[in-house]
Every structure is written in C-alpha cells, then in structure tokens.
Scaffold this motif. Structure first.
Motif, PDB file in Angstrom:
ATOM      1  N   ASN A 146     -19.335 -11.999  -5.496  1.00  0.00           N
ATOM      2  CA  ASN A 146     -18.726 -12.768  -6.384  1.00  0.00           C
ATOM      3  C   ASN A 146     -17.393 -11.491  -7.079  1.00  0.00           C
ATOM      4  O   ASN A 146     -16.348 -11.498  -7.728  1.00  0.00           O
ATOM      5  CB  ASN A 146     -19.090 -13.214  -7.652  1.00  0.00           C
ATOM      6  CG  ASN A 146     -18.276 -14.391  -8.310  1.00  0.00           C
ATOM      7  OD1 ASN A 146     -17.127 -14.941  -7.842  1.00  0.00           O
ATOM      8  ND2 ASN A 146     -17.736 -14.257  -9.397  1.00  0.00           N
ATOM      9  N   LEU A 156     -15.544 -10.177  -4.654  1.00  0.00           N
ATOM     10  CA  LEU A 156     -14.542 -11.271  -4.156  1.00  0.00           C
ATOM     11  C   LEU A 156     -12.821 -11.180  -5.795  1.00  0.00           C
ATOM     12  O   LEU A 156     -12.045 -11.313  -5.080  1.00  0.00           O
ATOM     13  CB  LEU A 156     -14.719 -12.961  -4.412  1.00  0.00           C
ATOM     14  CG  LEU A 156     -13.813 -13.697  -4.111  1.00  0.00           C
ATOM     15  CD1 LEU A 156     -13.166 -13.697  -3.061  1.00  0.00           C
ATOM     16  CD2 LEU A 156     -14.705 -15.335  -4.108  1.00  0.00           C
ATOM     17  N   ARG A 181     -11.381 -12.285   1.525  1.00  0.00           N
ATOM     18  CA  ARG A 181     -11.575 -13.300   0.660  1.00  0.00           C
ATOM     19  C   ARG A 181     -12.477 -14.111   1.185  1.00  0.00           C
ATOM     20  O   ARG A 181     -12.747 -14.939   0.792  1.00  0.00           O
ATOM     21  CB  ARG A 181     -10.597 -13.452  -0.391  1.00  0.00           C
ATOM     22  CG  ARG A 181     -10.120 -12.352  -1.292  1.00  0.00           C
ATOM     23  CD  ARG A 181      -8.981 -13.036  -1.816  1.00  0.00           C
ATOM     24  NE  ARG A 181      -9.116 -13.942  -2.700  1.00  0.00           N
ATOM     25  CZ  ARG A 181      -9.671 -14.110  -4.250  1.00  0.00           C
ATOM     26  NH1 ARG A 181     -10.186 -13.200  -4.446  1.00  0.00           N
ATOM     27  NH2 ARG A 181      -9.500 -15.013  -4.863  1.00  0.00           N
ATOM     28  N   THR A 182     -11.825 -14.763   2.414  1.00  0.00           N
ATOM     29  CA  THR A 182     -12.339 -15.653   3.329  1.00  0.00           C
ATOM     30  C   THR A 182     -13.601 -15.044   4.148  1.00  0.00           C
ATOM     31  O   THR A 182     -14.685 -15.877   3.690  1.00  0.00           O
ATOM     32  CB  THR A 182     -10.962 -15.618   4.698  1.00  0.00           C
ATOM     33  OG1 THR A 182      -9.834 -15.736   3.923  1.00  0.00           O
ATOM     34  CG2 THR A 182     -12.034 -17.046   5.699  1.00  0.00           C
ATOM     35  N   LYS A 235     -15.987 -15.091   0.400  1.00  0.00           N
ATOM     36  CA  LYS A 235     -16.616 -16.480   0.786  1.00  0.00           C
ATOM     37  C   LYS A 235     -17.156 -17.158   1.339  1.00  0.00           C
ATOM     38  O   LYS A 235     -18.234 -18.420   0.669  1.00  0.00           O
ATOM     39  CB  LYS A 235     -14.589 -17.614   0.172  1.00  0.00           C
ATOM     40  CG  LYS A 235     -14.962 -18.498  -0.081  1.00  0.00           C
ATOM     41  CD  LYS A 235     -15.572 -18.829  -1.481  1.00  0.00           C
ATOM     42  CE  LYS A 235     -15.846 -20.569  -2.135  1.00  0.00           C
ATOM     43  NZ  LYS A 235     -16.640 -20.811  -2.732  1.00  0.00           N
ATOM     44  N   GLN A 247     -20.471 -16.042   0.927  1.00  0.00           N
ATOM     45  CA  GLN A 247     -21.178 -16.609  -0.457  1.00  0.00           C
ATOM     46  C   GLN A 247     -21.640 -18.635   0.123  1.00  0.00           C
ATOM     47  O   GLN A 247     -22.781 -19.011  -0.036  1.00  0.00           O
ATOM     48  CB  GLN A 247     -19.887 -16.699  -1.237  1.00  0.00           C
ATOM     49  CG  GLN A 247     -20.490 -16.097  -2.027  1.00  0.00           C
ATOM     50  CD  GLN A 247     -18.875 -15.919  -3.393  1.00  0.00           C
ATOM     51  OE1 GLN A 247     -17.841 -17.226  -3.040  1.00  0.00           O
ATOM     52  NE2 GLN A 247     -19.143 -15.425  -3.876  1.00  0.00           N
ATOM     53  N   ASP A 248     -20.966 -19.151   1.079  1.00  0.00           N
ATOM     54  CA  ASP A 248     -20.865 -20.528   1.440  1.00  0.00           C
ATOM     55  C   ASP A 248     -22.684 -20.327   2.044  1.00  0.00           C
ATOM     56  O   ASP A 248     -23.818 -20.912   1.995  1.00  0.00           O
ATOM     57  CB  ASP A 248     -19.809 -20.963   1.885  1.00  0.00           C
ATOM     58  CG  ASP A 248     -18.940 -21.205   0.965  1.00  0.00           C
ATOM     59  OD1 ASP A 248     -19.011 -21.428   0.075  1.00  0.00           O
ATOM     60  OD2 ASP A 248     -17.610 -21.813   1.848  1.00  0.00           O
TER      61      ASP A 248
END
Length: 60
Positions: A12, A15, A24-25, A28, A31-32
């Motif tokens: 985070n 990010l 950023r992609t 993310k 994280q997912d």
C-alpha cells in the motif's frame, strides 16, 4: 501484525508513492492475490477442521 498484514501495508505504501501505471497495476494485483490466498487458506482450514469432526467423512 502478521506477515500478510505487513506485506499488504508495504504494498500500500508503494502504491501511494508511484505514479507509473504498470507498477500500480502490478502492486494492486499482488494485493489482490495475497488477499485471495489468505481467504482460501482460511476456508481450507475450516474445511479440514469440519472434516476432522464429521463422523460421516472419517472413513474416506
């Protein structure tokens, strides 16, 4: 704070500091993936515990 929470916090922070779309992609997506992995581990632990206590499945 467990290891997963620490990793998610670090992601985070990363990010928040980048403006690059691809970074950023990727962050993310990581994280997912970690969130989904933690959910699946929790589900499997629950399933294992349920199997241990279920007399119907002891013979399997």
């Amino acid at each position: 704070m467990n290891e997963n929470e620490w990793i998610l916090e670090q992601l985070n922070q990363a990010l928040q500091t980048t403006d690059d779309y691809y970074e950023r992609t990727l962050i993310k997506a990581c994280q997912d993936m970690l969130t989904e992995q933690a959910k699946r581990i929790d589900q499997m632990e629950g399933e294992m515990e349920g199997t241990i206590w279920s007399p119907k499945r002891w013979s399997e």
